[in-house]
Motif scaffolding. Structure first.
Motif, mmCIF file in Angstrom:
data_model
loop_
_atom_site.group_PDB
_atom_site.id
_atom_site.type_symbol
_atom_site.label_atom_id
_atom_site.label_comp_id
_atom_site.label_asym_id
_atom_site.label_seq_id
_atom_site.Cartn_x
_atom_site.Cartn_y
_atom_site.Cartn_z
ATOM 1 N N GLY A 159 0.889 -1.156 0.150
ATOM 2 C CA GLY A 159 -0.022 0.040 0.148
ATOM 3 C C GLY A 159 0.915 1.364 -0.114
ATOM 4 N N ASP A 160 0.581 2.118 0.855
ATOM 5 C CA ASP A 160 1.213 3.429 1.112
ATOM 6 C C ASP A 160 2.449 3.275 1.776
ATOM 7 O OD1 ASP A 160 2.250 5.960 1.331
ATOM 8 O OD2 ASP A 160 0.428 6.749 2.642
ATOM 9 N N ALA A 184 4.737 -1.059 -3.190
ATOM 10 C CA ALA A 184 3.996 0.144 -3.476
ATOM 11 C C ALA A 184 4.493 0.845 -4.662
ATOM 12 C CB ALA A 184 4.484 1.059 -2.126
ATOM 13 N N THR A 226 -1.298 -4.446 5.744
ATOM 14 C CA THR A 226 -1.665 -3.191 5.210
ATOM 15 C C THR A 226 -2.190 -2.168 5.974
ATOM 16 O OG1 THR A 226 -2.671 -2.114 2.961
ATOM 17 C CG2 THR A 226 -4.074 -3.731 4.424
ATOM 18 N N TRP A 229 -5.036 4.163 3.099
ATOM 19 C CA TRP A 229 -4.118 4.789 2.075
ATOM 20 C C TRP A 229 -4.140 6.273 2.036
ATOM 21 C CZ3 TRP A 229 -7.545 1.936 -2.244
ATOM 22 C CH2 TRP A 229 -7.021 0.570 -2.369
ATOM 23 N N TYR A 238 -7.736 11.766 -1.068
ATOM 24 C CA TYR A 238 -8.522 10.227 -1.247
ATOM 25 C C TYR A 238 -8.630 9.943 -2.760
ATOM 26 C CZ TYR A 238 -9.774 9.038 3.411
ATOM 27 O OH TYR A 238 -10.016 8.363 4.593
ATOM 28 N N ARG A 241 -5.047 8.648 -4.306
ATOM 29 C CA ARG A 241 -4.595 7.792 -3.760
ATOM 30 C C ARG A 241 -5.358 6.136 -3.862
ATOM 31 N NH1 ARG A 241 -1.537 9.055 1.133
ATOM 32 N NH2 ARG A 241 -0.214 10.686 0.238
ATOM 33 N N ILE A 242 -6.613 6.847 -4.250
ATOM 34 C CA ILE A 242 -7.655 5.546 -4.534
ATOM 35 C C ILE A 242 -7.153 5.116 -6.025
ATOM 36 C CG2 ILE A 242 -9.977 4.923 -5.184
ATOM 37 C CD1 ILE A 242 -10.885 6.480 -2.726
ATOM 38 N N LEU A 245 -3.619 3.501 -5.744
ATOM 39 C CA LEU A 245 -3.500 2.236 -4.722
ATOM 40 C C LEU A 245 -4.492 0.977 -4.832
ATOM 41 C CD1 LEU A 245 -2.430 3.898 -1.601
ATOM 42 C CD2 LEU A 245 -1.050 2.380 -3.105
ATOM 43 N N TYR A 248 -3.239 -2.220 -5.386
ATOM 44 C CA TYR A 248 -2.668 -2.788 -4.299
ATOM 45 C C TYR A 248 -3.784 -3.317 -3.065
ATOM 46 C CZ TYR A 248 1.571 -0.936 -6.526
ATOM 47 O OH TYR A 248 2.423 -0.741 -7.558
ATOM 48 N N GLN A 249 -4.898 -3.417 -3.607
ATOM 49 C CA GLN A 249 -5.963 -3.822 -2.418
ATOM 50 C C GLN A 249 -5.670 -5.284 -1.914
ATOM 51 O OE1 GLN A 249 -9.983 -4.937 -3.578
ATOM 52 N NE2 GLN A 249 -10.608 -3.027 -2.556
ATOM 53 N N GLU A 293 -8.270 -0.551 1.160
ATOM 54 C CA GLU A 293 -7.117 -1.255 1.132
ATOM 55 C C GLU A 293 -7.147 -2.780 1.611
ATOM 56 O OE1 GLU A 293 -7.899 0.115 5.661
ATOM 57 O OE2 GLU A 293 -8.134 0.803 3.543
#
Length: 333
Positions: A159-160, A184, A226, A229, A238, A241-242, A245, A248-249, A293
Motif C-alpha cells: 500500500g502506502d 508500493a 496493509t 491509504w 483520497y 490515492r484510490i 493504490l 494494491y488492495q 485497502e
C-alpha cells in the motif's frame, strides 16, 4: 538498562531489548488473563498528550496505566499549546515537573524528541508522522503468538509505503531479523533515509529487504500487512490515492498469490473494509467502491488477526511503561 529511558523510535533500542519487551508483553498479557495484579507503577502520574485523534492508543495507554497502578491524565489538542502559545520545550519542562511519564501522539517527530530532551521523564511515542514504535511491539508480539517466532519469517507490507507504518515495519523487521518486502507504487515507496537505516540494520540481523511495485513479490509471505491509504492530515488526497493504490488492495485473489494457506493478515486499524463508516459511504457514492485497502472477506477471514493485534497494543504498551518507569529488576539483555 530500561529505567528512565524514552521510546521515541524503534532504533532507540537494540534487537535484544526489543525482544525482551515483546516477551515481557506476552508475560503481562498472561498475568492479566489470570487476574494477577501487577501494579508496578503504583503512585505514578502519566500525561497522555494527543494532538491526533485516537481509539486504540488512547485506550491502551489508559488501561495500561490503570492496570499498573498509575493515574493517567488525558490532554487533548485544546489542552496543549505546542508552538502556539507555549514552546514545546517549555511545555516539556512543566509537564516533567508534574508527571512521572509522558505519552505523545501527534504529527512532528521533532515534538516527541523535544519532550524527551526537556521533560526529564520517560517519553513514549504513541505515533508521529514518521514512526509508530508501540504499534511495532504489538505487531511482532502478535506474529510470535501466531507463528511461534518472527525471526526469518517473511512480512509483506502493501500500500502506502512512505507512511509511519511502512517506515516502522521496514526498520523494525530489519532489526529483528524478519525478511520484509514493501510493495508500493514508486511514488509511495519509503524515503531513501528510511531505507538506508533499514538496510544498515539488515546487515547485522541478516534480514532480507525488498522494495518493489511488483505484486508478484507476495509469493511466500507469512504475513500480509496493509494500512489506510490516506493518513491523518491528508484527507484531501483520497481521489488520487484510490486511483494509485486500488491495484494494491488486499483481497482474496492477492492472498492466494502468497501460495501460503497459513499466511496471516494484519492491519493496525482503523480499516476501510466495508460500508459501515461515513467516509466509505461517501467514497461508495463517488467511486462505487465498498472497500479500500482490504476487502471485508479478508478482514474477517480465518487468516485475519487484526483484533488480537489490536488487543496487544495494551500489553505491549504496558511492557514499555513498566520497564522504563517501574524500577524493575531486568537481567542484562
Amino acid at each position: 538498562m530500561f529505567q528512565g529511558r524514552s521510546l521515541l523510535k524503534e532504533i532507540d533500542f537494540t534487537k535484544a531489548e526489543l525482544q525482551y519487551l515483546i516477551d515481557f508483553a506476552i508475560h503481562l498479557k498472561a498475568l492479566k488473563k489470570n487476574h494477577i495484579p501487577h501494579p508496578y507503577l503504583a503512585g505514578k502520574n502519566i500525561a497522555l498528550l494527543f494532538e491526533k485523534t485516537s481509539t486504540r492508543t488512547r485506550a491502551a495507554f489508559t488501561v495500561a496505566a490503570n492496570d499498573l497502578g498509575a493515574h493517567p491524565e488525558f490532554l487533548g489538542p485544546n489542552d496543549i499549546q505546542f508552538g502556539k502559545k507555549e514552546s514545546t520545550a517549555d511545555t516539556a519542562q512543566v509537564l516533567g515537573s508534574m508527571f512521572d511519564g509522558i505519552q505523545f501522539r501527534g504529527f512532528k517527530q521533532s515534538d516527541v524528541e523535544i519532550l524527551a530532551e526537556n521533560s526529564g521523564v520517560p517519553v513514549w511515542n504513541g505515533l508521529t508522522d514518521t514512526w509508530h514504535p508501540t504499534q511495532m511491539l504489538a505487531d511482532f508480539m502478535t506474529i510470535k503468538e501466531q507463528l511461534g517466532d518472527y525471526t526469518g519469517k517473511h512480512l509483506v507490507y502493501i500500500g502506502d509505503g512512505r507512511n509511519n507504518m511502512a517506515n516502522s515495519l521496514l526498520v523494525t523487521s530489519a532489526i529483528l531479523g524478519v525478511d520484509v518486502t514493501v510493495i508500493a507504487p514508486t511514488s509511495l515507496q519509503p524515503e531513501t533515509d528510511i531505507q538506508a537505516i533499514a538496510f544498515e540494520k539488515a546487515k547485522v540481523s541478516g534480514s532480507k529487504l525488498i522494495i518493489t511495485d511488483d505484486l508478484a513479490a507476495v509469493k511466500g509471505a507469512d504475513i500480509i500487512y496493509t494500512d489506510v491509504w490516506v493518513s491523518m492530515g491528508e484527507e484531501d488526497k483520497y481521489d488520487e490515492r484510490i486511483d494509485l493504490l486500488l491495484p494494491y488492495q488486499v483481497n482474496a485473489e492477492l492472498l492466494a498469490k502468497t501460495e501460503n494457506p497459513d499466511c496471516i493478515f494484519m492491519h493496525c486499524l482503523p480499516a476501510f473494509h466495508d460500508l459501515e463508516t461515513h467516509t466509505m459511504h461517501e467514497i461508495h457514492d463517488k467511486k462505487g467502491l465498498s472497500a479500500l485497502e482490504v476487502t471485508d472477506d479478508v478482514f474477517h477471514g480465518k487468516n485475519s488477526v487484526v483484533f488480537q493485534e489490536a488487543e496487544n497494543r495494551l500489553h505491549s504498551i504496558k511492557a514499555v511503561m513498566a520497564a522504563t518507569l517501574g524500577n524493575l529488576f531486568i537481567p542484562t539483555v
